[in-house]
Design an enzyme around this catalytic site. Structure first.
Site, PDB file in Angstrom:
ATOM      1  N   ASN A 102     -10.412   3.644   2.864  1.00 55.71           N
ATOM      2  CA  ASN A 102     -10.076   3.426   1.455  1.00 55.71           C
ATOM      3  C   ASN A 102     -11.148   2.650   0.693  1.00 55.71           C
ATOM      4  O   ASN A 102     -11.509   3.016  -0.433  1.00 55.71           O
ATOM      5  CB  ASN A 102      -8.735   2.698   1.343  1.00 55.71           C
ATOM      6  CG  ASN A 102      -8.356   2.434  -0.094  1.00 55.71           C
ATOM      7  OD1 ASN A 102      -8.198   3.369  -0.876  1.00 55.71           O
ATOM      8  ND2 ASN A 102      -8.260   1.165  -0.469  1.00 55.71           N
TER       9      ASN A 102
ATOM     10  N   GLU B 275       0.849  -1.212   0.000  1.00 54.13           N
ATOM     11  CA  GLU B 275       0.000   0.000   0.000  1.00 54.13           C
ATOM     12  C   GLU B 275       0.874   1.248   0.000  1.00 54.13           C
ATOM     13  O   GLU B 275       0.581   2.219  -0.693  1.00 54.13           O
ATOM     14  CB  GLU B 275      -0.956  -0.011   1.202  1.00 54.13           C
ATOM     15  CG  GLU B 275      -1.975  -1.125   1.163  1.00 54.13           C
ATOM     16  CD  GLU B 275      -2.755  -1.192  -0.143  1.00 54.13           C
ATOM     17  OE1 GLU B 275      -3.200  -0.153  -0.649  1.00 54.13           O
ATOM     18  OE2 GLU B 275      -2.901  -2.303  -0.685  1.00 54.13           O
TER      19      GLU B 275
ATOM     20  N   TRP C   5     -14.821  12.899 -12.908  1.00 50.09           N
ATOM     21  CA  TRP C   5     -13.937  12.550 -11.797  1.00 50.09           C
ATOM     22  C   TRP C   5     -13.185  13.774 -11.272  1.00 50.09           C
ATOM     23  O   TRP C   5     -12.813  13.819 -10.095  1.00 50.09           O
ATOM     24  CB  TRP C   5     -12.948  11.438 -12.197  1.00 50.09           C
ATOM     25  CG  TRP C   5     -12.072  11.751 -13.393  1.00 50.09           C
ATOM     26  CD1 TRP C   5     -12.357  11.519 -14.693  1.00 50.09           C
ATOM     27  CD2 TRP C   5     -10.773  12.369 -13.387  1.00 50.09           C
ATOM     28  NE1 TRP C   5     -11.323  11.939 -15.508  1.00 50.09           N
ATOM     29  CE2 TRP C   5     -10.333  12.456 -14.732  1.00 50.09           C
ATOM     30  CE3 TRP C   5      -9.926  12.836 -12.397  1.00 50.09           C
ATOM     31  CZ2 TRP C   5      -9.101  13.007 -15.096  1.00 50.09           C
ATOM     32  CZ3 TRP C   5      -8.695  13.385 -12.749  1.00 50.09           C
ATOM     33  CH2 TRP C   5      -8.298  13.471 -14.085  1.00 50.09           C
TER      34      TRP C   5
ATOM     35  N   TRP D 216       1.751   1.814  -3.387  1.00 47.62           N
ATOM     36  CA  TRP D 216       0.783   2.533  -4.237  1.00 47.62           C
ATOM     37  C   TRP D 216       1.010   4.043  -4.141  1.00 47.62           C
ATOM     38  O   TRP D 216       0.817   4.781  -5.114  1.00 47.62           O
ATOM     39  CB  TRP D 216      -0.656   2.188  -3.831  1.00 47.62           C
ATOM     40  CG  TRP D 216      -1.146   0.920  -4.469  1.00 47.62           C
ATOM     41  CD1 TRP D 216      -1.209  -0.310  -3.896  1.00 47.62           C
ATOM     42  CD2 TRP D 216      -1.633   0.763  -5.822  1.00 47.62           C
ATOM     43  NE1 TRP D 216      -1.712  -1.230  -4.807  1.00 47.62           N
ATOM     44  CE2 TRP D 216      -1.984  -0.597  -5.990  1.00 47.62           C
ATOM     45  CE3 TRP D 216      -1.802   1.632  -6.897  1.00 47.62           C
ATOM     46  CZ2 TRP D 216      -2.493  -1.107  -7.186  1.00 47.62           C
ATOM     47  CZ3 TRP D 216      -2.310   1.133  -8.090  1.00 47.62           C
ATOM     48  CH2 TRP D 216      -2.644  -0.214  -8.227  1.00 47.62           C
TER      49      TRP D 216
HETATM   50  P1  FAD Z   1      -3.200   2.184   5.121  1.00 44.20           P
HETATM   51  O1  FAD Z   1      -4.041   1.097   4.595  1.00 44.20           O
HETATM   52  O2  FAD Z   1      -2.755   2.069   6.519  1.00 44.20           O
HETATM   53  O3  FAD Z   1      -1.951   2.283   4.132  1.00 44.20           O
HETATM   54  C1  FAD Z   1      -0.676   2.816   4.521  1.00 44.20           C
HETATM   55  C2  FAD Z   1      -0.290   3.965   3.631  1.00 44.20           C
HETATM   56  O4  FAD Z   1      -0.195   3.534   2.282  1.00 44.20           O
HETATM   57  C3  FAD Z   1      -1.297   5.087   3.611  1.00 44.20           C
HETATM   58  O5  FAD Z   1      -1.124   5.959   4.702  1.00 44.20           O
HETATM   59  C4  FAD Z   1      -1.029   5.751   2.268  1.00 44.20           C
HETATM   60  O6  FAD Z   1       0.052   6.652   2.344  1.00 44.20           O
HETATM   61  C5  FAD Z   1      -0.618   4.579   1.404  1.00 44.20           C
HETATM   62  N1  FAD Z   1      -1.766   4.104   0.621  1.00 44.20           N
HETATM   63  C6  FAD Z   1      -2.680   3.176   0.973  1.00 44.20           C
HETATM   64  N2  FAD Z   1      -3.540   2.942  -0.055  1.00 44.20           N
HETATM   65  C7  FAD Z   1      -3.171   3.758  -1.054  1.00 44.20           C
HETATM   66  C8  FAD Z   1      -3.673   3.998  -2.369  1.00 44.20           C
HETATM   67  N3  FAD Z   1      -4.708   3.307  -2.871  1.00 44.20           N
HETATM   68  N4  FAD Z   1      -3.056   4.919  -3.139  1.00 44.20           N
HETATM   69  C9  FAD Z   1      -1.988   5.617  -2.671  1.00 44.20           C
HETATM   70  N5  FAD Z   1      -1.457   5.414  -1.437  1.00 44.20           N
HETATM   71  C10 FAD Z   1      -2.039   4.510  -0.640  1.00 44.20           C
HETATM   72  N6  FAD Z   1      -4.460   8.716  -0.356  1.00 44.20           N
HETATM   73  C11 FAD Z   1      -3.795   9.822   0.013  1.00 44.20           C
HETATM   74  O7  FAD Z   1      -2.820   9.726   0.768  1.00 44.20           O
HETATM   75  N7  FAD Z   1      -4.166  11.058  -0.443  1.00 44.20           N
HETATM   76  C12 FAD Z   1      -5.235  11.231  -1.269  1.00 44.20           C
HETATM   77  O8  FAD Z   1      -5.522  12.362  -1.668  1.00 44.20           O
HETATM   78  C13 FAD Z   1      -5.974  10.081  -1.643  1.00 44.20           C
HETATM   79  N8  FAD Z   1      -7.063  10.198  -2.438  1.00 44.20           N
HETATM   80  C14 FAD Z   1      -7.775   9.077  -2.784  1.00 44.20           C
HETATM   81  C15 FAD Z   1      -8.885   9.199  -3.626  1.00 44.20           C
HETATM   82  C16 FAD Z   1      -9.628   8.084  -3.995  1.00 44.20           C
HETATM   83  C17 FAD Z   1     -10.810   8.237  -4.923  1.00 44.20           C
HETATM   84  C18 FAD Z   1      -9.264   6.816  -3.511  1.00 44.20           C
HETATM   85  C19 FAD Z   1     -10.041   5.591  -3.902  1.00 44.20           C
HETATM   86  C20 FAD Z   1      -8.141   6.674  -2.702  1.00 44.20           C
HETATM   87  C21 FAD Z   1      -7.383   7.788  -2.332  1.00 44.20           C
HETATM   88  N9  FAD Z   1      -6.242   7.674  -1.499  1.00 44.20           N
HETATM   89  C22 FAD Z   1      -5.544   8.806  -1.160  1.00 44.20           C
HETATM   90  C23 FAD Z   1      -5.683   6.354  -1.154  1.00 44.20           C
HETATM   91  C24 FAD Z   1      -6.156   5.713   0.157  1.00 44.20           C
HETATM   92  O9  FAD Z   1      -7.554   5.753   0.256  1.00 44.20           O
HETATM   93  C25 FAD Z   1      -5.553   6.370   1.405  1.00 44.20           C
HETATM   94  O10 FAD Z   1      -4.159   6.502   1.258  1.00 44.20           O
HETATM   95  C26 FAD Z   1      -5.826   5.510   2.638  1.00 44.20           C
HETATM   96  O11 FAD Z   1      -7.206   5.367   2.836  1.00 44.20           O
HETATM   97  C27 FAD Z   1      -5.188   6.136   3.853  1.00 44.20           C
HETATM   98  O12 FAD Z   1      -5.534   5.422   5.008  1.00 44.20           O
HETATM   99  P2  FAD Z   1      -4.422   4.699   5.865  1.00 44.20           P
HETATM  100  O13 FAD Z   1      -3.297   5.631   6.132  1.00 44.20           O
HETATM  101  O14 FAD Z   1      -5.097   4.108   7.042  1.00 44.20           O
HETATM  102  O15 FAD Z   1      -3.951   3.577   4.871  1.00 44.20           O
END
Ligand code: FAD
Length: 477
Positions: free
Chosen positions: A345, A279, A363, A282
């Site tokens: 997410n 993740e 979008w 990503w």
């Molecule tokens: P965890 O599951 O704990 O993941 C750890 C880290 O991995 C996150 O903190 C993040 O930095 C990275 N990560 C995880 N999933 C993704 C992903 N799909 N894409 C990129 N990085 C990821 N993330 C953002 O940081 N900024 C945004 O502006 C953003 N916009 C989004 C818009 C849409 C439409 C969608 C579907 C997803 C978006 N995301 C974005 C990705 C993702 O939803 C979030 O990073 C995630 O929900 C953050 O929660 P977490 O830190 O608990 O993630």
């Protein structure tokens, strides 16, 4: 060799002191450091209102941290070049260091800044730190950029042992102090009337210490079962590190190091660690795509989607933004965002799919709304993710993959805990109707205190016909 000329550390979205290559370089030969943050937003990369809340608190935390070490965080407003000239004239500083930024607009601004400073005989250095890999370090065998995540990440993993260890806070830091500084509250970063950010406080602790405690909590208590649990919004299985990463309060290589330690102690299984790291991958991929495709926030990555006939439907957009679509999982996500500044997410995907497929709204409208409301709003991740969901991005979900908001609710919120938390007017509804309240018999609705159209909206579109219309429109391209 010690020299009395200070070096300037220009903070941006790197509000931390550890694993800070620019800070380490600034004080490398014993120079006193001027810690400077310039309020000089890039008009082309506007910071959303929610993130401004975060910035205020993160700067407060950084300032306190620097003061504890005997220094000062200098706050100034104005064009960065002008502010730097003033600080250089007042202090005799002859070096400026900063952490590299990667959005196309920031790259352009920093290139000009560097040239201007160098022309005046000032040493100007940018340093890595935001990502595990610089976007130019990863390429296909033929030297072209990857367009698909899996081979990109495989190439990254093959180089992972070359990622250097995270840097400590430099020891023996000395500071240049007593410079004129503005008052942070005067910057007006916090919402006043109404204070729509009132609900954020209990959820977040902006700043480097807050970032590390989030990481520790995650690795010690929540990461076990991440690989499966991460998809269930009612389960506390994700890290919530994204706003901290976005503001640069923690670095991916610090996360990597802690993850490796947690694997060794057995706190996190290899499977969960691999998934979590992917993740983070990503996030790397999004930055990589943006670097190699600067138009990513504005233009469809796959050209065939450019002519898509988006609907101009301001009322539907407003219903989506207010969490009043009549689809509980969609409304729950949007309301979570309003209250906490984040959205899980899995729900982001459902909500974004609903906007672009069920409502066929552009979008870019969703991207702009997320930019303004998400605490973790990131130019690259936001753009790459919206394009992915809309079906027009790199390695995107195919356009015919249309999330069904009813079955997604049943599958990923089986007990309805998430919907009940964020859409409390439905809380008395039996689980089986929570994803689609309009399917409940009238007596059940009445028993749960629900009057559709009054206490909770009717669905703004019919799922089956909206799906068919979207397939039609996308298939026609
Ligand atoms: P965890 O599951 O704990 O993941 C750890 C880290 O991995 C996150 O903190 C993040 O930095 C990275 N990560 C995880 N999933 C993704 C992903 N799909 N894409 C990129 N990085 C990821 N993330 C953002 O940081 N900024 C945004 O502006 C953003 N916009 C989004 C818009 C849409 C439409 C969608 C579907 C997803 C978006 N995301 C974005 C990705 C993702 O939803 C979030 O990073 C995630 O929900 C953050 O929660 P977490 O830190 O608990 O993630």
């Amino acid at each position: 060799m010690s020299t009395s000329r200070p070096a300037i550390l220009l903070f941006r979205n790197d509000l931390r002191l550890s694993d800070h290559a620019a800070l380490t370089a600034a004080c490398a030969d014993g120079r006193p450091v001027i810690c400077l943050y310039v309020n000089d937003p890039l008009p082309a990369d506007p910071m959303g209102a929610a993130q401004q809340w975060w910035l205020h608190h993160s700067l407060t935390a950084l300032s306190a941290q620097i003061e504890l070490l005997g220094g000062q965080l200098v706050l100034r407003s104005g064009p960065t070049q002008t502010v730097l000239s003033q600080v250089i004239a007042a202090t005799g500083a002859d070096e400026v260091h900063w952490s590299r930024r990667y959005t196309p607009n920031a790259v352009a601004a920093d290139t000009v800044l560097k040239t201007q400073l160098k022309a005046r005989g000032i040493r100007a250095e940018s340093h890595a730190g935001r990502y595990l890999f610089e976007p130019w370090q990863v390429a296909t065998k033929s030297g072209t950029p990857f367009r698909v995540f899996t081979p990109f990440w495989r190439a990254c993993l093959a180089q992972l042992d070359q990622v250097s260890p995270a840097l400590p806070i430099p020891s023996g830091l000395t500071f240049h102090r007593h410079l004129q500084s503005e008052d942070l509250p005067d910057w007006g970063l916090l919402p006043a009337r109404p204070n729509w950010a009132a609900g954020f406080g209990p959820h977040w602790t902006p700043g480097e210490a807050g970032a590390f405690s989030r990481l520790d909590q995650f690795l010690s208590a929540r990461a076990q079962g991440y690989a499966e649990g991460r998809d269930f919004p009612a389960e506390a299985r994700v890290s919530n590190l994204s706003p901290h990463l976005q503001m640069g309060e923690i670095t991916p290589r610090q996360i990597l190091a802690s993850l490796r330690r947690a694997e060794v102690t057995g706190d996190v299984s290899d499977r969960d660690a691999t998934k979590f790291l992917a993740e983070v991958g990503w996030r790397e991929f999004a930055a990589y795509l943006l670097y190699h495709t600067p138009s990513l926030p504005e233009v469809e990555f796959q050209p065939k989607f450019v002519p898509f006939p988006w609907r101009d439907a301001p009322d539907d957009l407003a219903a989506w933004q207010r969490g009043q679509t009549g689809y509980p999982i969609v409304d729950a996500g949007v309301r979570e965002l309003w209250q906490t500044g984040t959205m899980h997410n899995r729900v982001r995907m459902i909500v974004a799919s609903f906007l672009t497929k069920h409502l066929r709204i552009d979008w870019r409208a969703g991207l702009a709304w997320f930019r303004d409301t998400l605490l973790d709003a990131d130019v690259a991740s936001n753009a790459a993710s919206w394009q992915w969901v809309a079906g027009c991005g790199a390695d995107a979900a195919p356009y015919f993959r249309i999330f069904n908001p009813i079955t997604q609710a049943t599958k990923f919120d089986p007990t309805g805990a998430y919907i009940r938390q964020w859409v409390p007017e439905l809380s008395a509804l039996p689980d089986r109707y929570l994803g689609a309240p309009w399917q409940a018999p009238e007596a059940v609705l009445l028993g749960a205190g629900i009057r559709l159209g009054t206490t909770y909206p009717h669905p703004i579109v019919d799922h089956a016909s909206a799906r068919a219309a979207a397939l039609d429109a996308f298939g026609g391209l």
